[in-house]
Design a protein around this motif. Structure first.
Motif, short mmCIF file in Angstrom:
data_model
loop_
_atom_site.label_atom_id
_atom_site.label_comp_id
_atom_site.label_asym_id
_atom_site.label_seq_id
_atom_site.Cartn_x
_atom_site.Cartn_y
_atom_site.Cartn_z
N ARG A 17 4.04 69.41 -1.88
CA ARG A 17 4.72 70.60 -2.34
C ARG A 17 4.12 71.82 -1.65
O ARG A 17 2.94 71.82 -1.30
CB ARG A 17 4.56 70.74 -3.86
CG ARG A 17 5.13 69.58 -4.66
CD ARG A 17 4.86 69.79 -6.14
NE ARG A 17 5.40 68.70 -6.94
CZ ARG A 17 5.31 68.65 -8.27
NH1 ARG A 17 4.69 69.62 -8.93
NH2 ARG A 17 5.85 67.64 -8.93
N LEU A 18 4.92 72.86 -1.50
CA LEU A 18 4.45 74.05 -0.81
C LEU A 18 3.19 74.62 -1.44
O LEU A 18 2.24 74.99 -0.74
CB LEU A 18 5.56 75.11 -0.79
CG LEU A 18 5.23 76.43 -0.06
CD1 LEU A 18 4.93 76.16 1.42
CD2 LEU A 18 6.38 77.42 -0.21
N GLU A 19 3.15 74.64 -2.78
CA GLU A 19 2.00 75.24 -3.47
C GLU A 19 0.75 74.38 -3.36
O GLU A 19 -0.35 74.83 -3.72
CB GLU A 19 2.34 75.50 -4.94
CG GLU A 19 2.63 74.26 -5.77
CD GLU A 19 4.11 73.88 -5.79
OE1 GLU A 19 4.53 73.19 -6.73
OE2 GLU A 19 4.84 74.28 -4.85
N ILE A 163 -3.95 73.39 -19.80
CA ILE A 163 -4.71 73.91 -18.66
C ILE A 163 -5.44 72.83 -17.88
O ILE A 163 -6.15 73.12 -16.92
CB ILE A 163 -5.73 74.99 -19.11
CG1 ILE A 163 -6.79 74.37 -20.05
CG2 ILE A 163 -5.03 76.16 -19.76
CD1 ILE A 163 -7.97 75.27 -20.30
N ALA A 164 -5.27 71.57 -18.29
CA ALA A 164 -5.91 70.48 -17.56
C ALA A 164 -5.36 70.41 -16.14
O ALA A 164 -4.22 70.79 -15.87
CB ALA A 164 -5.68 69.15 -18.27
N LEU A 165 -6.18 69.93 -15.22
CA LEU A 165 -5.72 69.73 -13.85
C LEU A 165 -4.55 68.75 -13.84
O LEU A 165 -4.51 67.81 -14.62
CB LEU A 165 -6.84 69.16 -12.99
CG LEU A 165 -8.10 70.00 -12.78
CD1 LEU A 165 -9.12 69.20 -11.98
CD2 LEU A 165 -7.78 71.31 -12.08
N ASP A 300 -16.02 74.22 3.06
CA ASP A 300 -14.57 74.15 3.18
C ASP A 300 -13.98 74.64 1.87
O ASP A 300 -14.66 74.66 0.83
CB ASP A 300 -14.11 72.72 3.49
CG ASP A 300 -12.82 72.68 4.30
OD1 ASP A 300 -12.11 73.71 4.33
OD2 ASP A 300 -12.53 71.63 4.91
N ARG A 301 -12.69 75.01 1.91
CA ARG A 301 -12.09 75.55 0.69
C ARG A 301 -10.57 75.58 0.83
O ARG A 301 -10.01 75.49 1.92
CB ARG A 301 -12.60 76.95 0.40
CG ARG A 301 -12.18 78.01 1.41
CD ARG A 301 -12.98 79.29 1.22
NE ARG A 301 -12.86 79.83 -0.11
CZ ARG A 301 -13.77 80.67 -0.66
NH1 ARG A 301 -14.84 81.05 0.04
NH2 ARG A 301 -13.60 81.13 -1.88
N CYS A 302 -9.90 75.74 -0.32
CA CYS A 302 -8.46 75.92 -0.34
C CYS A 302 -8.08 76.54 -1.67
O CYS A 302 -8.91 76.69 -2.58
CB CYS A 302 -7.73 74.61 -0.12
SG CYS A 302 -7.70 73.53 -1.57
N THR A 303 -6.81 76.89 -1.82
CA THR A 303 -6.26 77.29 -3.10
C THR A 303 -5.08 76.38 -3.42
O THR A 303 -4.45 75.82 -2.52
CB THR A 303 -5.79 78.75 -3.10
OG1 THR A 303 -4.76 78.91 -2.12
CG2 THR A 303 -6.93 79.71 -2.81
N THR A 304 -4.80 76.25 -4.71
CA THR A 304 -3.63 75.50 -5.15
C THR A 304 -3.04 76.22 -6.36
O THR A 304 -3.77 76.83 -7.14
CB THR A 304 -3.99 74.04 -5.49
OG1 THR A 304 -2.81 73.31 -5.82
CG2 THR A 304 -4.97 73.96 -6.65
N ARG A 305 -1.72 76.17 -6.48
CA ARG A 305 -1.03 76.93 -7.52
C ARG A 305 -0.34 76.03 -8.51
O ARG A 305 0.14 74.95 -8.16
CB ARG A 305 0.01 77.86 -6.89
CG ARG A 305 -0.57 78.96 -6.02
CD ARG A 305 0.54 79.80 -5.39
NE ARG A 305 -0.01 80.87 -4.58
CZ ARG A 305 -0.36 82.07 -5.05
NH1 ARG A 305 -0.15 82.35 -6.34
NH2 ARG A 305 -0.86 82.99 -4.26
N LYS A 306 -0.28 76.49 -9.74
CA LYS A 306 0.54 75.88 -10.78
C LYS A 306 1.26 77.04 -11.45
O LYS A 306 0.72 77.71 -12.32
CB LYS A 306 -0.33 75.11 -11.79
CG LYS A 306 0.47 74.37 -12.84
CD LYS A 306 -0.46 73.61 -13.77
CE LYS A 306 0.34 72.83 -14.81
NZ LYS A 306 -0.58 72.09 -15.74
N GLY A 307 2.48 77.32 -10.98
CA GLY A 307 3.18 78.53 -11.41
C GLY A 307 2.46 79.75 -10.86
O GLY A 307 2.19 79.85 -9.67
N SER A 308 2.09 80.65 -11.75
CA SER A 308 1.34 81.85 -11.34
C SER A 308 -0.17 81.64 -11.42
O SER A 308 -0.94 82.54 -11.05
CB SER A 308 1.74 83.04 -12.21
OG SER A 308 1.44 82.77 -13.57
#
Length: 317
Positions: A17-19, A163-165, A300-308
């Motif tokens: 998915r894009l997010e 809020i769980a992963l 190393d690092r990244c971000t991931t989104r769940k909605g906002s």
């Protein structure tokens, strides 16, 4: 005609998915020390496609060549004995225009290769499945494995909270922490409802859990039992951990939903540094300064989104 290389070679197909694209790339780098944005990745490293929530298929390359005729000549070498087989021309939606082959042509190629393999084809329940990819002006043919998407069967748990992963993020985090489980140990010292534990244990990672909330720990144990998984899950503070681990996955408590203070976050990181060689920090806030103060280097690092809701995933050593 080109012959098989003695060095094992694997082709992986990916989708995300894009997010979660950044997370997909971080997991790729953890497995293969490189990433690919083409939907295909080639490596000499063997990873079973069931491991990754983003990996779709794997071909262990037997033969390759610039022309289909090269493949047709080489597949004559295959010895199936009494086994049946099937050939799949792997469909990719995001290939460059020069690599794309239409559906009808793919089916024709599958049938043509099947004619050159000595044995009985079985399209429903074959003993052996072979895959073919056309990429970068070359054909690659070999043993084919499709991901069973094990994580999908582990989404519904007896106990959960909002809020769980997600199972995809949890599975990727476990892979980033322990890409090659043999001989490695891991801990989730703030395991919450146990999403990371479920994903890690289902992949054969030697991991234990801990949380300071007694009711949460009960829920974790219930979730593990539901999937037939076993490990030690202790109700206790990270400060009480005396064992040392190869890796820890630290999903930091969120100020949005808890009374966790900056001081407590700093303390969690100090103890994580003490108990593990490598720590995957999952945080909704920027904690780079605390990480540095704890003696970590972010590699190393990244971000991931769940909605906002945005999480950072940091690889710290």
């Amino acid at each position: 005609m080109e012959t098989r290389n003695d060095v094992p070679l694997y082709l992986y197909t990916y989708g995300s998915r894009l997010e979660e694209t950044e997370l997909c790339y971080l997991e790729m780098r953890s497995f293969f020390d490189k990433q690919s944005d083409s939907g295909l990745l080639m490596s000499e490293i063997a990873v079973h496609p069931d491991r990754s929530p983003f990996m779709r298929e794997r071909i262990e390359v037997l033969y390759q060549g610039e022309q289909l005729a090269d493949i047709l000549e080489q597949v004559k070498q295959i010895e199936l004995r009494d086994e049946t087989f099937k050939v799949i021309f792997v469909k990719m939606s995001d290939l460059s225009p020069e690599d794309k082959i239409d559906f009808d042509q793919m089916r024709l190629v599958e049938r043509e290769i099947g004619i050159y393999i000595e044995g009985e084809a079985d399209m429903r329940n074959p003993d052996r499945i072979f895959g073919l990819v056309y990429w970068g002006g070359r054909y690659y043919f070999g043993h084919y494995i499709k991901s069973k998407a094990v994580w999908l069967t582990q989404i519904q748990k007896p106990r959960s909270y909002s809020i769980a992963l997600s199972t995809r993020v949890a599975r990727a985090a476990a892979n980033i922490a322990v890409p090659f489980p043999s001989g490695k140990t891991a801990i989730d010292p703030c395991c919450g409802i146990g999403t990371v534990l479920v994903e890690a244990l289902s992949m054969g990672i030697d991991i234990v859990g801990r949380d300071i909330n007694h009711f949460v720990v009960q829920g974790t144990r219930e979730n593990l039992a539901h999937f037939g998984l076993e490990t030690s899950v202790i109700c206790g503070d990270i400060a009480d951990v005396t064992d040392h681990y190869d890796a820890a996955i630290l999903d930091m408590p969120y100020n949005h939903f808890s009374t966790t203070t900056p001081e407590k976050q700093h303390e969690l990181l100090i103890h994580a540094r003490r108990i593990a060689n490598k720590v995957i920090v999952i945080t909704a806030e920027t904690v780079d300064a605390f990480i540095a103060e704890a003696g970590f280097t972010i590699v190393d690092r990244c971000t991931t989104r769940k909605g906002s809701f945005v999480r950072q995933i940091l690889v710290c050593v």
